[in-house]
Design a protein around this motif. Structure first.
Motif, PDB file in Angstrom:
ATOM      1  N   ASP A  66       0.831  -1.193   0.000  1.00 46.64           N
ATOM      2  CA  ASP A  66       0.000   0.000   0.000  1.00 46.64           C
ATOM      3  C   ASP A  66       0.869   1.247   0.000  1.00 46.64           C
ATOM      4  O   ASP A  66       2.093   1.184   0.037  1.00 46.64           O
ATOM      5  CB  ASP A  66      -0.995  -0.008   1.177  1.00 46.64           C
ATOM      6  CG  ASP A  66      -0.329   0.224   2.526  1.00 46.64           C
ATOM      7  OD1 ASP A  66       0.883   0.510   2.574  1.00 46.64           O
ATOM      8  OD2 ASP A  66      -1.043   0.121   3.541  1.00 46.64           O
ATOM      9  N   ALA A  67       0.217   2.418  -0.043  1.00 42.34           N
ATOM     10  CA  ALA A  67       0.947   3.674  -0.177  1.00 42.34           C
ATOM     11  C   ALA A  67       1.796   3.987   1.046  1.00 42.34           C
ATOM     12  O   ALA A  67       2.701   4.826   0.984  1.00 42.34           O
ATOM     13  CB  ALA A  67      -0.044   4.812  -0.427  1.00 42.34           C
ATOM     14  N   HIS A  68       1.523   3.343   2.152  1.00 43.39           N
ATOM     15  CA  HIS A  68       2.262   3.600   3.388  1.00 43.39           C
ATOM     16  C   HIS A  68       3.337   2.553   3.655  1.00 43.39           C
ATOM     17  O   HIS A  68       3.968   2.554   4.709  1.00 43.39           O
ATOM     18  CB  HIS A  68       1.286   3.660   4.570  1.00 43.39           C
ATOM     19  CG  HIS A  68       0.171   4.639   4.373  1.00 43.39           C
ATOM     20  ND1 HIS A  68       0.355   5.999   4.397  1.00 43.39           N
ATOM     21  CD2 HIS A  68      -1.152   4.442   4.110  1.00 43.39           C
ATOM     22  CE1 HIS A  68      -0.801   6.611   4.183  1.00 43.39           C
ATOM     23  NE2 HIS A  68      -1.723   5.686   4.006  1.00 43.39           N
ATOM     24  N   GLY A  69       3.541   1.634   2.727  1.00 42.86           N
ATOM     25  CA  GLY A  69       4.580   0.627   2.893  1.00 42.86           C
ATOM     26  C   GLY A  69       4.184  -0.530   3.781  1.00 42.86           C
ATOM     27  O   GLY A  69       5.038  -1.234   4.304  1.00 42.86           O
ATOM     28  N   ALA A  70       2.878  -0.744   3.981  1.00 45.12           N
ATOM     29  CA  ALA A  70       2.415  -1.816   4.864  1.00 45.12           C
ATOM     30  C   ALA A  70       1.806  -2.957   4.056  1.00 45.12           C
ATOM     31  O   ALA A  70       1.375  -2.783   2.919  1.00 45.12           O
ATOM     32  CB  ALA A  70       1.387  -1.285   5.857  1.00 45.12           C
ATOM     33  N   ASP A  71       1.806  -4.131   4.650  1.00 40.27           N
ATOM     34  CA  ASP A  71       1.169  -5.310   4.084  1.00 40.27           C
ATOM     35  C   ASP A  71       0.304  -5.951   5.169  1.00 40.27           C
ATOM     36  O   ASP A  71       0.398  -5.609   6.347  1.00 40.27           O
ATOM     37  CB  ASP A  71       2.196  -6.332   3.612  1.00 40.27           C
ATOM     38  CG  ASP A  71       2.924  -5.915   2.349  1.00 40.27           C
ATOM     39  OD1 ASP A  71       2.257  -5.433   1.432  1.00 40.27           O
ATOM     40  OD2 ASP A  71       4.153  -6.077   2.295  1.00 40.27           O
ATOM     41  N   ALA A  72      -0.514  -6.910   4.771  1.00 44.12           N
ATOM     42  CA  ALA A  72      -1.248  -7.752   5.711  1.00 44.12           C
ATOM     43  C   ALA A  72      -1.454  -9.097   5.040  1.00 44.12           C
ATOM     44  O   ALA A  72      -1.486  -9.197   3.812  1.00 44.12           O
ATOM     45  CB  ALA A  72      -2.593  -7.126   6.092  1.00 44.12           C
ATOM     46  N   LEU A  73      -1.570 -10.148   5.850  1.00 44.93           N
ATOM     47  CA  LEU A  73      -1.804 -11.496   5.345  1.00 44.93           C
ATOM     48  C   LEU A  73      -3.253 -11.898   5.566  1.00 44.93           C
ATOM     49  O   LEU A  73      -3.901 -11.432   6.511  1.00 44.93           O
ATOM     50  CB  LEU A  73      -0.890 -12.494   6.048  1.00 44.93           C
ATOM     51  CG  LEU A  73       0.613 -12.353   5.814  1.00 44.93           C
ATOM     52  CD1 LEU A  73       1.368 -13.346   6.685  1.00 44.93           C
ATOM     53  CD2 LEU A  73       0.957 -12.546   4.343  1.00 44.93           C
ATOM     54  N   CYS A  74      -3.738 -12.777   4.700  1.00 44.26           N
ATOM     55  CA  CYS A  74      -5.066 -13.345   4.885  1.00 44.26           C
ATOM     56  C   CYS A  74      -5.005 -14.846   4.631  1.00 44.26           C
ATOM     57  O   CYS A  74      -4.077 -15.350   3.996  1.00 44.26           O
ATOM     58  CB  CYS A  74      -6.096 -12.676   3.978  1.00 44.26           C
ATOM     59  SG  CYS A  74      -5.886 -12.986   2.208  1.00 44.26           S
TER      60      CYS A  74
END
Length: 207
Positions: free
Chosen positions: A115-123
């Motif tokens: 994302d634009a803020h350099g973050a990820d998430a897993l699902c």
């Protein structure tokens, strides 16, 4: 309970590790001086087979219900291991990549995320994990440990028991495993190769 003593011994950074490491070059990438590229190993079927066999031998006697791989290179390693061990394979994908999924908390990596803020998430699929499932987590490399910690947190939130986290490569200088141990002290952790034996510089092809 960790790996049974009957499993063959593969010494970290030992002879087998060095053989595999010789096929993993590094390149400058996304602001990182040494980004280790397992494509070199995948280009050489005997070395790829050796790498997966190390994990198969190590975990053949381990009591787990499934094997989870991290998006995306953890899929490359995890699926042949799961097939050989006759265990279900669970994809831990990036947020928004699966239907009917549970999404974990955001995390940050050593380079810019999705994302634009350099973050990820897993699902993970809601059909993949049941409370009490014993899970072996596989990835190609652990650096700062953000992705691996997010995986362990997501699985634990679903009631799973993370038995062990295993990576082909550990960048020890970045202390990712220590970060995971602090949050999940009961989880066993193992890696085969460190940056100490990853010494092959890749040949960058310019267009």
């Amino acid at each position: 309970m960790g790996v049974q003593q009957s499993a063959p011994s593969y010494e970290p950074d030992g002879a087998v590790a060095r053989t595999i490491a010789s096929k993993i070059p590094y390149y400058p990438f996304k602001g990182i001086d040494r980004f280790y590229d397992i494509q070199g190993m995948l280009n050489d079927p005997p070395t790829f087979r050796l790498a997966t066999q190390v994990f198969v031998d190590r975990y053949r006697a381990l009591n787990v219900d499934c094997i989870a791989g991290l998006d995306a290179r953890g899929f490359v390693l995890g699926t042949p291991i799961a097939l050989e061990l006759d265990k279900p394979f669970v994809m831990l994908r990036k947020k928004g990549k699966l239907p009917n999924a549970t999404t974990g908390e955001e995390y940050r990596k050593e380079y810019k995320g999705d994302d634009a803020h350099g973050a990820d998430a897993l699902c993970v699929s809601r059909t993949a994990i049941k409370p009490g499932d014993r899970v072996l987590v596989i990835d190609d490399l652990v650096a700062t440990g953000g992705t691996l910690l997010a995986a362990a947190n997501l699985l634990a939130s679903l009631g799973a028991v993370v038995v062990e986290c295993a990576c082909l490569v550990e960048l020890k200088a970045l202390a990712g495993f220590e970060r995971l141990r602090a949050a999940h002290p009961g989880v066993e952790i193992w890696s085969l190769i460190s940056e100490d034996v990853l010494t092959v510089a890749g040949n960058t092809v310019t267009e």
